[in-house]
Design an enzyme around this catalytic site. Structure first.
Site, mmCIF file in Angstrom:
data_model
loop_
_atom_site.group_PDB
_atom_site.id
_atom_site.type_symbol
_atom_site.label_atom_id
_atom_site.label_comp_id
_atom_site.label_asym_id
_atom_site.label_seq_id
_atom_site.Cartn_x
_atom_site.Cartn_y
_atom_site.Cartn_z
ATOM 1 N N TYR A 259 0.148 10.297 -11.164
ATOM 2 C CA TYR A 259 -0.261 9.277 -10.189
ATOM 3 C C TYR A 259 -0.879 8.069 -10.912
ATOM 4 O O TYR A 259 -0.479 6.926 -10.673
ATOM 5 C CB TYR A 259 -1.254 9.881 -9.200
ATOM 6 C CG TYR A 259 -1.780 8.895 -8.188
ATOM 7 C CD1 TYR A 259 -0.932 8.335 -7.231
ATOM 8 C CD2 TYR A 259 -3.119 8.512 -8.180
ATOM 9 C CE1 TYR A 259 -1.411 7.430 -6.298
ATOM 10 C CE2 TYR A 259 -3.604 7.615 -7.247
ATOM 11 C CZ TYR A 259 -2.748 7.072 -6.309
ATOM 12 O OH TYR A 259 -3.223 6.172 -5.396
ATOM 13 N N LEU B 70 0.823 -1.219 0.000
ATOM 14 C CA LEU B 70 0.000 0.000 0.000
ATOM 15 C C LEU B 70 0.851 1.261 0.000
ATOM 16 O O LEU B 70 0.314 2.354 -0.162
ATOM 17 C CB LEU B 70 -0.910 0.031 1.244
ATOM 18 C CG LEU B 70 -2.242 -0.719 1.178
ATOM 19 C CD1 LEU B 70 -2.041 -2.215 1.075
ATOM 20 C CD2 LEU B 70 -3.094 -0.413 2.406
#
Ligand code: UDP
Length: 317
Positions: free
Chosen positions: A146, A73
């Protein structure tokens, strides 16, 4: 089972750590950030926090060797970073993912990679099917760094899968809940919560007709746990989201109603909030068939219930 969570001191990671501890498993998080979001877990003897970057190769390798299951993560997340520090976004997200996958491959460990609904970009063909197209703007628009970094991470996952790595890609759709971001910072809900508390205008960017499907963190965590357990999920990309589509102006109106705040909505031009390099996404809705069929999970928390719980939590802080 021994579970390693990179980025485990973040919002989603902290809830995931809690879920695995509740199941009686051993959890180690690897995160350079302070442990504010996991401080309630510190006393648990099955919990360990290592304050290091995912780019610390030796430490990462040792932790992957220790674990049975790796959740990756760790990433730089948040629109303010995409337009403020694209170098950091690209470096941590792409190189970090390559490091984690390389270590997992070396030690034969399964990986669950956290990707994002951002990878679909401004595709307008909703709901987004996992095999659907990615529609992104120019590389001169920083916002897309991103989505690009996470898509590169996904390509790495599938490249390693071809070599035999057991890997699952999860694409999260605007997950929210307690511990999301600091008030007034980060994502739309925490910005609105700060404004509502002070009775200030709620800043809806653009005309507010852009939509999202906000996913309550408990639902996202149930899907994430299942992704770690189910063999059927391996080698797949799976959307993790709710189907309750809401416009940002409707979100603002609901939050005003739930808080009973005297705030009103104020529409602001995006240039007033973000520097150049920002472009909004008009609609974002997942197809949830794979989540249902491969993970046996549905997002059960309605937006009103989830908002109520989230706002209540921030009030108590
Ligand atoms: N947004 C807004 N006001 C704000 C911050 C965000 O209207 O003060 C809008 C933003 O333009 C986007 C949506 O809320 O359409 C969700 O933004 P966020 O940054 O939370 O996440 P995104 O889904 O864009 O990654």
């Amino acid at each position: 089972m021994k579970v390693l969570i990179t980025g485990g001191a973040g919002f989603l990671g902290s809830h995931l750590a809690e879920a695995w501890l509740d199941r009686g498993q051993e959890v180690t998080i690897l995160d350079p950030a302070g442990d504010l979001k996991v401080r309630h877990l510190r006393a648990n003897p099955h919990f360990r926090a290592i304050r290091e970057s995912v780019l610390s190769r030796e430490i990462l390798d040792g932790l992957v060797a220790w674990s049975d299951l790796v959740y990756h993560l760790a990433a730089v997340v948040g629109v303010e970073h995409y337009v403020g520090d694209p170098y950091q976004v690209l470096t941590v997200n792409i190189n970090g993912t390559q490091e984690v996958l390389t270590a997992a491959f070396r030690h034969g460990k399964k990986v669950v990679f956290s990707s994002t609904s951002e990878v679909y970009g401004r595709n307008t063909a909703v709901p987004f099917d996992e095999d659907g197209d990615r529609v992104l703007g120019s590389t001169r628009t920083d916002r897309w760094c991103y989505a690009t970094s996470k898509a590169a991470g996904e390509h790495f996952c599938f490249a390693f899968a071809r070599m035999g790595l057991r890997v699952v890609v999860l694409r999260y759709f605007n997950v929210y809940g307690p511990r999301l971001d600091q008030m007034d910072r980060g994502r739309v809900m925490t910005i609105f919560i700060g404004q509502l508390r002070r009775g200030e205008p709620v800043t809806v960017i653009g005309d507010g007709f852009q939509t999202r499907t906000f996913t309550y963190v408990d639902d996202a965590v149930r899907a994430t746990v299942q992704a770690g357990l189910r063999a059927e999920a391996e080698g797949q990309a799976i959307n993790v989201g709710s189907e309750e589509e809401v416009s940002i102006r409707d979100l603002a109106a609901r939050m005003i109603r739930i808080t009973g705040s005297p705030s009103r909505i104020s529409f602001v031009h995006q240039d007033a909030v973000y520097a150049q390099g920002y472009e909004d996404i008009p609609r974002r809705v997942p197809s949830v068939r794979r989540m249902r069929e491969l993970l046996s999970v549905r997002a059960e928390t309605t937006l009103d219930v989830g908002l109520g719980q989230t706002i209540e939590w921030f009030k108590r802080q």
